[in-house]
Design a protein around this motif. Structure first.
Motif, mmCIF file in Angstrom:
data_model
loop_
_atom_site.group_PDB
_atom_site.id
_atom_site.type_symbol
_atom_site.label_atom_id
_atom_site.label_comp_id
_atom_site.label_asym_id
_atom_site.label_seq_id
_atom_site.Cartn_x
_atom_site.Cartn_y
_atom_site.Cartn_z
ATOM 1 N N ARG A 2 27.239 -13.541 69.584
ATOM 2 C CA ARG A 2 27.008 -13.134 68.196
ATOM 3 C C ARG A 2 27.963 -13.839 67.242
ATOM 4 O O ARG A 2 27.571 -14.252 66.140
ATOM 5 C CB ARG A 2 27.154 -11.610 68.065
ATOM 6 C CG ARG A 2 26.035 -10.812 68.720
ATOM 7 C CD ARG A 2 26.103 -9.348 68.344
ATOM 8 N NE ARG A 2 27.325 -8.720 68.856
ATOM 9 C CZ ARG A 2 27.423 -8.181 70.071
ATOM 10 N NH1 ARG A 2 26.395 -8.204 70.903
ATOM 11 N NH2 ARG A 2 28.557 -7.606 70.462
ATOM 12 N N LEU A 3 29.222 -13.982 67.660
ATOM 13 C CA LEU A 3 30.213 -14.616 66.791
ATOM 14 C C LEU A 3 29.918 -16.101 66.622
ATOM 15 O O LEU A 3 30.053 -16.646 65.517
ATOM 16 C CB LEU A 3 31.618 -14.407 67.368
ATOM 17 C CG LEU A 3 32.797 -14.550 66.400
ATOM 18 C CD1 LEU A 3 32.599 -13.688 65.161
ATOM 19 C CD2 LEU A 3 34.099 -14.178 67.098
ATOM 20 N N ARG A 4 29.521 -16.761 67.696
ATOM 21 C CA ARG A 4 29.147 -18.174 67.598
ATOM 22 C C ARG A 4 27.948 -18.359 66.662
ATOM 23 O O ARG A 4 27.904 -19.277 65.849
ATOM 24 C CB ARG A 4 28.802 -18.735 68.983
ATOM 25 C CG ARG A 4 29.978 -18.918 69.915
ATOM 26 C CD ARG A 4 29.571 -19.745 71.125
ATOM 27 N NE ARG A 4 30.579 -19.708 72.172
ATOM 28 C CZ ARG A 4 30.538 -18.906 73.232
ATOM 29 N NH1 ARG A 4 29.523 -18.059 73.370
ATOM 30 N NH2 ARG A 4 31.489 -18.937 74.136
ATOM 31 N N THR A 5 26.963 -17.473 66.793
ATOM 32 C CA THR A 5 25.777 -17.544 65.932
ATOM 33 C C THR A 5 26.160 -17.349 64.466
ATOM 34 O O THR A 5 25.656 -18.051 63.578
ATOM 35 C CB THR A 5 24.750 -16.473 66.349
ATOM 36 O OG1 THR A 5 24.352 -16.705 67.704
ATOM 37 C CG2 THR A 5 23.526 -16.518 65.461
ATOM 38 N N GLY A 64 28.478 -20.371 58.546
ATOM 39 C CA GLY A 64 29.638 -21.205 58.263
ATOM 40 C C GLY A 64 30.941 -20.538 58.646
ATOM 41 O O GLY A 64 31.033 -19.300 58.685
ATOM 42 N N ALA A 65 31.968 -21.351 58.923
ATOM 43 C CA ALA A 65 33.253 -20.814 59.368
ATOM 44 C C ALA A 65 33.910 -19.926 58.323
ATOM 45 O O ALA A 65 34.654 -19.003 58.660
ATOM 46 C CB ALA A 65 34.187 -21.970 59.736
ATOM 47 N N SER A 66 33.634 -20.172 57.049
ATOM 48 C CA SER A 66 34.252 -19.373 55.981
ATOM 49 C C SER A 66 33.777 -17.925 55.994
ATOM 50 O O SER A 66 34.409 -17.059 55.387
ATOM 51 C CB SER A 66 33.972 -20.001 54.611
ATOM 52 O OG SER A 66 32.575 -20.041 54.357
ATOM 53 N N ALA A 67 32.680 -17.639 56.689
ATOM 54 C CA ALA A 67 32.158 -16.271 56.758
ATOM 55 C C ALA A 67 32.922 -15.419 57.764
ATOM 56 O O ALA A 67 32.759 -14.196 57.792
ATOM 57 C CB ALA A 67 30.670 -16.296 57.134
#
Length: 244
Positions: free
Chosen positions: A31-34, A40-43
């Motif tokens: 889930r975290l990868r998705t 985006g990484a900023s989320a």
């Protein structure tokens, strides 16, 4: 003659083997990868971003507690990346390999920032300059004095450490800075040092030392654009404070 059906041995022959449930953290990783890929990484929160990094280094365990423990121990994500390996391994779940990878990640970020700075006119790129200075020095445990040597276009030639010290003092030699400026054919420079105490307010000694360096460079027609002090609370500019 009637055939007798044999009973299964111990009554287990036709019993299906139980399927072990997946560890709860396995689905969390997916889930975290998705979330990272789609939004985006900023989320991601700081601890989540650190988690995704730890996925590669700690493959078969829940790394959320490790990530949160690291940030709690060192105060912030930048504090984790700036920490010494000897301190990182004191956190449960972090071994020498993980500590080494975290330091490599920190160095990749620092070099990328330096490349960005080198490609720009330093004195007109205040945000890039302060970001670079903060990454390099705000978590340094000892006072360190550095000089950013600039060319005629105010682009970075070199960033060099000119003095290491204790928690509250780094020896600096104006003639050594002048000599190095000539060697690099620098036209101007920016002085940078850190305050491990966390307070960037300049001391009387900081102000006097800056004046001594400027006096030594005046005769060589080399300009001191600014003196920056980095601390955990931010970066202070002598020029913005009217001290240059």
């Amino acid at each position: 003659m009637r055939q007798v059906e044999e009973a299964p041995l111990f009554g287990l022959a036709n019993t299906p083997k139980p399927v072990a449930p997946k560890p709860h953290w396995q689905g969390h990783r997916d889930r975290l990868r998705t979330k990272l890929v789609e939004r985006g990484a900023s989320a991601l929160e700081d601890y989540e971003l650190l988690e995704t990094l730890l996925f590669a280094f700690i493959p078969r365990r829940d790394v959320k507690p490790v990530s949160k423990a690291l940030i709690a121990r060192f105060g912030s994500l930048s504090g984790v990346l700036a920490a010494r390996p000897a301190d990182l391994v004191k956190v449960g779940g972090v071994g020498e390999t993980v500590a080494a990878y975290l330091k490599a990640t920190a160095e990749i970020g620092a070099r990328a920032s330096r490349e960005t700075l080198q490609a720009r006119t330093v004195i007109s790129s205040w945000s890039a300059l302060t970001d670079y200075v903060k990454k390099e020095l705000q978590h340094e445990g000892r006072e360190q004095f550095r000089v950013l040597f600039l060319d005629r276009k105010n682009q970075l030639i070199a960033d060099e450490i000119m003095g290491h010290g204790t928690v509250d003092h780094a020896p600096v030699y104006p003639r050594e800075i002048a000599r190095r400026s000539l060697e690099l054919q620098a036209s101007s420079l920016i002085l940078v040092h850190n305050h491990p105490s966390g307070d960037p307010t300049p001391s009387r000694a900081d102000i006097d030392m800056t004046r001594e360096i400027m006096d030594a460079l005046d005769a060589l027609d080399i300009t001191v654009h600014d003196h920056l002090i980095a601390a955990r609370s931010g970066v202070l500019s002598f020029r913005a404070q009217g001290l240059i």
